[in-house]
Write an enzyme that holds these catalytic residues in place. Sequence first.
Site, PDB file in Angstrom:
ATOM      1  N   ASP A 282      59.034   5.203 -22.806  1.00  0.00           N
ATOM      2  CA  ASP A 282      58.811   5.282 -21.309  1.00  0.00           C
ATOM      3  C   ASP A 282      58.554   6.593 -20.564  1.00  0.00           C
ATOM      4  O   ASP A 282      58.127   6.585 -19.687  1.00  0.00           O
ATOM      5  CB  ASP A 282      59.749   4.463 -20.632  1.00  0.00           C
ATOM      6  CG  ASP A 282      60.043   2.961 -21.327  1.00  0.00           C
ATOM      7  OD1 ASP A 282      58.990   2.214 -21.182  1.00  0.00           O
ATOM      8  OD2 ASP A 282      60.853   2.448 -21.849  1.00  0.00           O
TER       9      ASP A 282
ATOM     10  N   GLU B  79      65.793  -0.283 -31.598  1.00  0.00           N
ATOM     11  CA  GLU B  79      65.041   1.042 -31.540  1.00  0.00           C
ATOM     12  C   GLU B  79      65.918   2.257 -31.883  1.00  0.00           C
ATOM     13  O   GLU B  79      65.584   3.023 -32.828  1.00  0.00           O
ATOM     14  CB  GLU B  79      64.066   1.117 -30.304  1.00  0.00           C
ATOM     15  CG  GLU B  79      63.111   0.347 -30.037  1.00  0.00           C
ATOM     16  CD  GLU B  79      62.395   0.323 -28.879  1.00  0.00           C
ATOM     17  OE1 GLU B  79      61.302  -0.240 -28.623  1.00  0.00           O
ATOM     18  OE2 GLU B  79      63.181   0.757 -27.785  1.00  0.00           O
TER      19      GLU B  79
HETATM   20  C1  5RP Z   1      60.587  -0.973 -25.787  1.00  0.00           C
HETATM   21  C2  5RP Z   1      60.065   0.354 -25.580  1.00  0.00           C
HETATM   22  C3  5RP Z   1      58.766   0.915 -25.562  1.00  0.00           C
HETATM   23  O1  5RP Z   1      58.485   1.676 -26.661  1.00  0.00           O
HETATM   24  C4  5RP Z   1      58.453   1.427 -24.244  1.00  0.00           C
HETATM   25  O2  5RP Z   1      58.643   0.646 -23.163  1.00  0.00           O
HETATM   26  C5  5RP Z   1      56.998   1.746 -24.154  1.00  0.00           C
HETATM   27  O3  5RP Z   1      56.130   0.502 -24.290  1.00  0.00           O
HETATM   28  P1  5RP Z   1      54.593   0.501 -24.077  1.00  0.00           P
HETATM   29  O4  5RP Z   1      54.179   1.043 -25.449  1.00  0.00           O
HETATM   30  O5  5RP Z   1      54.268  -0.858 -23.973  1.00  0.00           O
HETATM   31  O6  5RP Z   1      54.038   1.440 -22.780  1.00  0.00           O
HETATM   32  O7  5RP Z   1      61.080   1.304 -25.445  1.00  0.00           O
HETATM   33  O8  5RP Z   1      61.806  -1.187 -25.763  1.00  0.00           O
END
Ligand code: 5RP
Length: 223
Positions: free
Chosen positions: A88, A107
């Site tokens: 994010d 994760e």
């Molecule tokens: C999920 C995460 C994702 O890696 C993060 O939210 C990025 O998501 P996106 O690729 O949809 O932008 O941490 O828990």
Amino acid sequence: MTPDELKIAVARAALPHVVEGALLGVGTGSTANHFIDLLAAEKIQVAGAIASSEASAARLRGHGIPVLALDDVIASGRRIPVYIDGADEIDPGLHLIKGGGGALTREKIVAAASDCFVCIADDSKCVDVLGRFPLPIEVIPMAAALVARALSALGGVPKIRDGFVTDNGNVILDVSGLKISDPVAFESELDHLTGSVTNGLFARRRADIALVSSAEGVRTLRG
Ligand code: 5RP
């Protein structure tokens, strides 16, 4: 390029980082989903995937890619050379905020278990100082108000993620109003909050490599 095209471009750029014939850690989210689809479309063979969420596990299996349990993998002494996942936010030291999709705990575990963490993101995720994106914190449900009170005392504005339950049966507090100039120290401070399971700061185990896409192409950043 559209936001989705930027995600596809960076997901494609991650393919050469996959060690063929070895185990692969796979993240969660829309960028990770593109990566999974491309891995299958390009017929890149891995010994198996370790997924960071039930959603990613289902997507991998849907493509016929075997999904292994992390605990069995580690107990049998096997290595996971690479973990590929989105983020994010990314700071210049490759510290991350993750958990927008709510999968932060698994994760963090798969990232910790992997030799190399390759983060894939478009350049809208790059910031000088982490904190613009609300920091997700996974919390044991009975402790949500207690942890929220502690986070407020630290200067944050916690908000429970409405109607969301993690793969581990917990809830998420999204904390805004933070300016995280020392991510390693702040991650450790948050780790001590009783009732919190995991915070979304990936600082002690940051990314080793970040692939960042923009209209100009994909650039590679190293920590
Ligand atoms: C999920 C995460 C994702 O890696 C993060 O939210 C990025 O998501 P996106 O690729 O949809 O932008 O941490 O828990």
